[in-house]
Design an enzyme around this catalytic site. Structure first.
Site: not given
Length: 282
Positions: A32-33, A35-37, A147-149, A176
């Site tokens: 479920y990609l 913009e972060g991916h 990602g650092m999320k 992002v």
């Protein structure tokens, strides 16, 4: 772009690529990609000769009451995002392919897991570490992008890779965000219209805290209380946690100094959102 669905074929491809001297950038995802991916994929594309993306909703990292069945899936969309961002190989195995029999061995993570999301999700990071051990052995990456999320996950993975001497460079990538500051997430689709309007206050609370720290506040409890009160004032969400730790050790700190993380989790009616900032305080 080639789609690969079996472990044997993926491993055969990556062994040959590494033997020929090619560098492999690997982006593991649950699909479920967004913009972060895509940002992770573009970074991998810049830094490596070959890019491998995995899409696998890993059952080992979901607890008994968590949203495994609800987790959004859309492989056609994922294929499009992969093609648009220069992926060479999309590894898309089934659960049966990844776990053909009950595991006789899993990876237990003993540090950095008893706080933040890990505190409420016992076994979650064991599931993450176990699937990554498998994926790293299947895709043989030079570099892997996260990602650092989910900064706690990054801290756990960095520790796990160091502890087991896994020859892969972990590349953390900044969060992002939407234009209004909300961290991009596959789960944002579960927010109601009203909640979506409130959700940017999560990041605003972190920015406010950062300003207070930069202005000289060093008491961790004062900062976390400010964040909780701000979120409770401006949203209908329930604050699961607003915590401050040393990073990446995730040790408790009373006085703010060195590299720290300020992380939050907020429950709305149908979804729980996380966000964080990391900063270095002299």
């Amino acid at each position: 772009m080639k789609i690969v669905t079996t472990v044997q074929e993926m491993q055969h491809i990556t062994k040959e690529l590494r033997a020929s001297g090619k560098s492999i950038g690997f982006v593991p995802t649950m699909g479920y990609l967004h913009e972060g991916h895509a940002t992770l994929l573009r970074k991998a594309r810049e830094e490596n000769e070959i890019v491998v993306l995995s899409v696998f909703v890993n059952p080992l990292q979901f607890g008994p009451n968590e949203d495994l069945d609800r987790y959004p899936r859309d492989i056609d969309r994922d294929e499009n995002v992969a093609k648009e961002n220069g992926v060479d190989y999309l590894f898309y195995p089934s659960v049966e392919e990844m776990y053909p029999a009950e595991q006789t061995t899993t990876v237990e993570v003993v540090k950095r897991t008893d706080v933040l999301c890990g505190k409420q999700r016992p076994g979650h990071f064991a599931g993450v570490a176990t699937v990554l051990m498998k994926l790293f052995n299947i895709t043989l990456p030079t570099r892997a992008y996260f990602g650092m999320k989910d900064a706690q996950q990054v801290a756990v993975i960095e520790g796990f890779v160091a502890d087991f001497n896994i020859p892969v460079i972990i590349v953390p990538v900044d969060i992002v965000r939407e234009e209004d500051g909300l961290a991009k997430s596959s789960r944002n689709v579960y927010l109601s219209q009203k909640e979506r309007k409130e959700a940017p206050h999560l990041y605003r609370s972190l920015c406010m805290a950062k300003e207070r720290i930069e202005a000289g506040e060093r008491n961790a409890e004062i900062i976390t209380t400010l964040v909780k009160e701000y979120i409770e004032t401006y949203t209908k969400g329930t604050v699961d946690y607003a915590d401050l730790y040393a990073y990446p050790s995730l040790q408790v700190v009373d006085q703010i100094e060195g590299r720290i993380i300020l992380a939050i989790a907020v429950k709305f009616e149908n979804v729980r959102l996380i966000d964080n900032i990391t900063l270095t305080v002299k």
